[in-house]
Design a protein around this motif. Structure first.
Motif, short mmCIF file in Angstrom:
data_model
loop_
_atom_site.label_atom_id
_atom_site.label_comp_id
_atom_site.label_asym_id
_atom_site.label_seq_id
_atom_site.Cartn_x
_atom_site.Cartn_y
_atom_site.Cartn_z
N LYS A 108 0.74 -1.22 -0.08
CA LYS A 108 0.15 -0.16 -0.03
C LYS A 108 0.85 1.41 -0.19
O LYS A 108 0.33 2.56 -0.31
CB LYS A 108 -0.35 0.32 1.32
N GLU A 109 2.11 0.79 0.12
CA GLU A 109 3.04 1.97 0.30
C GLU A 109 3.37 3.22 -1.26
O GLU A 109 3.58 4.06 -1.48
CB GLU A 109 4.28 1.99 1.04
N ALA A 110 3.07 1.42 -1.70
CA ALA A 110 3.61 2.17 -3.76
C ALA A 110 1.67 2.14 -4.01
O ALA A 110 2.11 3.63 -5.22
CB ALA A 110 3.83 1.27 -4.25
N ASN A 111 0.47 2.27 -3.47
CA ASN A 111 -0.08 2.53 -4.26
C ASN A 111 -1.72 1.86 -3.40
O ASN A 111 -2.01 0.63 -2.38
CB ASN A 111 -0.59 1.53 -5.66
N PRO A 112 -1.70 2.60 -2.57
CA PRO A 112 -3.06 2.29 -1.77
C PRO A 112 -4.31 1.55 -1.74
O PRO A 112 -4.84 0.89 -1.35
CB PRO A 112 -3.83 4.28 -1.46
N LYS A 169 -0.99 -11.21 8.01
CA LYS A 169 -2.14 -9.71 8.62
C LYS A 169 -1.07 -8.35 8.87
O LYS A 169 -1.39 -7.84 8.68
CB LYS A 169 -1.73 -10.28 9.74
N ASP A 170 0.01 -8.17 8.94
CA ASP A 170 0.72 -6.84 8.77
C ASP A 170 1.17 -6.69 7.19
O ASP A 170 2.15 -5.51 6.94
CB ASP A 170 1.95 -6.84 9.35
N GLY A 171 0.74 -7.29 6.26
CA GLY A 171 0.89 -6.72 4.66
C GLY A 171 2.16 -6.85 3.98
O GLY A 171 2.09 -7.14 2.68
N SER A 172 2.90 -7.84 4.89
CA SER A 172 3.97 -8.38 4.68
C SER A 172 4.14 -9.51 3.56
O SER A 172 3.75 -10.46 3.70
CB SER A 172 5.71 -8.82 5.91
N THR A 173 5.05 -9.51 2.81
CA THR A 173 5.35 -11.03 2.04
C THR A 173 6.23 -11.65 2.31
O THR A 173 6.70 -11.92 2.99
CB THR A 173 6.39 -10.31 0.85
N THR A 174 5.25 -13.12 2.15
CA THR A 174 4.04 -13.69 1.54
C THR A 174 3.43 -14.49 2.15
O THR A 174 4.53 -16.14 2.64
CB THR A 174 4.20 -13.83 0.14
N SER A 175 2.64 -14.61 2.26
CA SER A 175 2.66 -16.15 3.31
C SER A 175 2.42 -16.67 2.19
O SER A 175 2.41 -17.69 1.43
CB SER A 175 0.64 -15.83 3.39
N VAL A 192 0.82 8.91 -12.77
CA VAL A 192 -1.20 8.61 -12.00
C VAL A 192 -0.89 7.32 -11.73
O VAL A 192 -0.48 6.26 -12.67
CB VAL A 192 -2.32 8.75 -13.36
N LEU A 193 -1.30 7.59 -10.45
CA LEU A 193 -1.85 6.13 -9.81
C LEU A 193 -3.13 5.18 -10.19
O LEU A 193 -4.06 6.07 -11.01
CB LEU A 193 -1.81 5.47 -8.43
N ALA A 194 -2.60 4.16 -10.87
CA ALA A 194 -4.20 3.29 -11.86
C ALA A 194 -5.53 3.42 -10.05
O ALA A 194 -4.52 2.71 -8.43
CB ALA A 194 -3.78 1.93 -11.89
N LYS A 195 -5.98 3.82 -9.93
CA LYS A 195 -7.17 3.04 -8.89
C LYS A 195 -7.08 2.21 -8.71
O LYS A 195 -8.15 1.71 -7.53
CB LYS A 195 -8.93 4.07 -9.17
N SER A 196 -7.57 1.66 -9.44
CA SER A 196 -7.90 -0.76 -9.17
C SER A 196 -7.53 -1.00 -10.25
O SER A 196 -7.15 -1.10 -10.97
CB SER A 196 -9.42 -0.33 -8.65
N ASN A 197 -7.48 -2.75 -9.55
CA ASN A 197 -6.44 -3.37 -10.35
C ASN A 197 -7.67 -3.54 -11.62
O ASN A 197 -7.38 -3.84 -12.86
CB ASN A 197 -6.94 -5.01 -9.62
N ALA A 198 -9.74 -3.21 -11.00
CA ALA A 198 -9.95 -3.62 -12.23
C ALA A 198 -10.08 -2.60 -13.38
O ALA A 198 -10.70 -2.44 -14.52
CB ALA A 198 -11.88 -3.81 -11.62
N GLN A 199 -9.31 -1.51 -13.35
CA GLN A 199 -8.82 -0.38 -14.55
C GLN A 199 -8.16 -0.61 -15.36
O GLN A 199 -8.45 -0.77 -15.98
CB GLN A 199 -8.73 1.31 -13.39
#
Ligand code: ZN
Length: 281
Positions: free
Chosen positions: A17-21, A52-58, A243-250
């Motif tokens: 999320k630090e790269a793209n929220p 759970k803390d967002g770190s890679t990779t479970s 310009v960050l993408a808004k979502s994967n779907a975009q």
């Protein structure tokens, strides 16, 4: 040409999320993003679970199962789990996602690329490790997507074919544009992609992943060459320069628009199952 199979690579293991929220990290976020990509036209979703803390990779198959069941409750997109995970993990940890029985899983070929910026890490799979993962996948009915970063790795693909560890059609993903971070990765150029396509084994279908600013040109070129495409935040967090993408779907929506302009029809998840010879959902 076959219909176009779009894979959405939602998360990856390189940034968060630090790269793209809007990058999905936790199971509920990943399930929602997969559903949005399905509605936008993706047939396959490529998944990395996070801690759970967002770190890679479970490496916990239970987390992967939770994601798989959550997605299946909403739609029938094909689930593809990573076995590439994070370079620092042991191989046996990387392949634990297979025990959650996705329909597909990524499988890195060879040891031709090594992380060299930041800390030096070997990104390697030995022939016996690749063979072991392919055998587990064959036994469990999981279709591998073989990740190929350069021509030297095609030898690993043909070896698996010779060992009768793969079912037709062989699904090969060319990953281009990693050379900024990985020694041995190839840049994307149209000529390099065409050169790789010329060396595909018979009965292969190819997919193309372009990293960062290469995503748009590399995937568009793949559509023209009759290949398939992968888009999403794992590989690229931007919509356009700065310009960050808004979502994967975009990013999936843009891919669908370009494909339609180029006359490539979009494969539904069930059509992709037929093309790839997967079992019906
Ligand atoms: Zn991945």
């Amino acid at each position: 040409m076959d219909k176009l199979i779009i894979t959405a690579a939602l998360t990856g293991s390189f940034h968060g999320k630090e790269a793209n929220p809007a990058l999905p990290e936790q199971p509920e976020e990943i399930i929602q993003s997969a559903y949005e990509c399905y509605n936008a036209g993706a047939a396959i979703v490529h998944i990395h679970a996070r801690e759970k803390d967002g770190s890679t990779t479970s490496t916990d198959p239970e987390v992967y199962k939770k994601i798989k069941h959550g997605i299946r409750a909403k739609c029938n997109i094909i689930t593809q789990f990573t076995t590439g995970s994070a370079p620092h993990l042991d191989f046996e940890d990387k392949i634990k996602s297979l025990y959650a029985d996705p329909e597909m899983a990524s499988l890195n070929m060879g040891s031709g690329i090594n992380l060299w910026k930041g800390s030096e890490i070997m990104f390697s799979s030995t022939p016996s490790q690749i063979q072991r993962a392919a055998k587990i996948m064959k036994d469990r009915g999981i279709k591998p997507e073989m990740e190929v970063y350069g021509l030297q790795m095609m030898g690993d693909v043909t070896r698996l074919i010779d060992l009768d560890l793969l079912e037709r059609p062989y699904y090969i993903n060319f990953v281009l544009g990693m050379h900024d971070l990985f020694l041995g990765g190839l840049p994307y150029t149209p000529k390099i992609l065409m050169f790789l396509v010329e060396h595909l084994p018979p009965y292969s279908i190819f997919n193309v992943t372009g990293i960062a600013q290469n995503q748009l040109p590399a995937t568009t070129m793949s559509m023209l060459l009759g290949g398939n495409v992968r888009v999403g935040f794992e590989d690229n967090i931007y919509y356009s320069k700065g310009v960050l993408a808004k979502s994967n779907a975009q990013l999936v929506e843009r891919t669908v628009r370009i494909a339609k302009e180029l006359g490539r029809e979009i494969a539904s998840s069930d059509e992709a199952r037929q093309i790839l010879n997967l079992k019906p959902a």
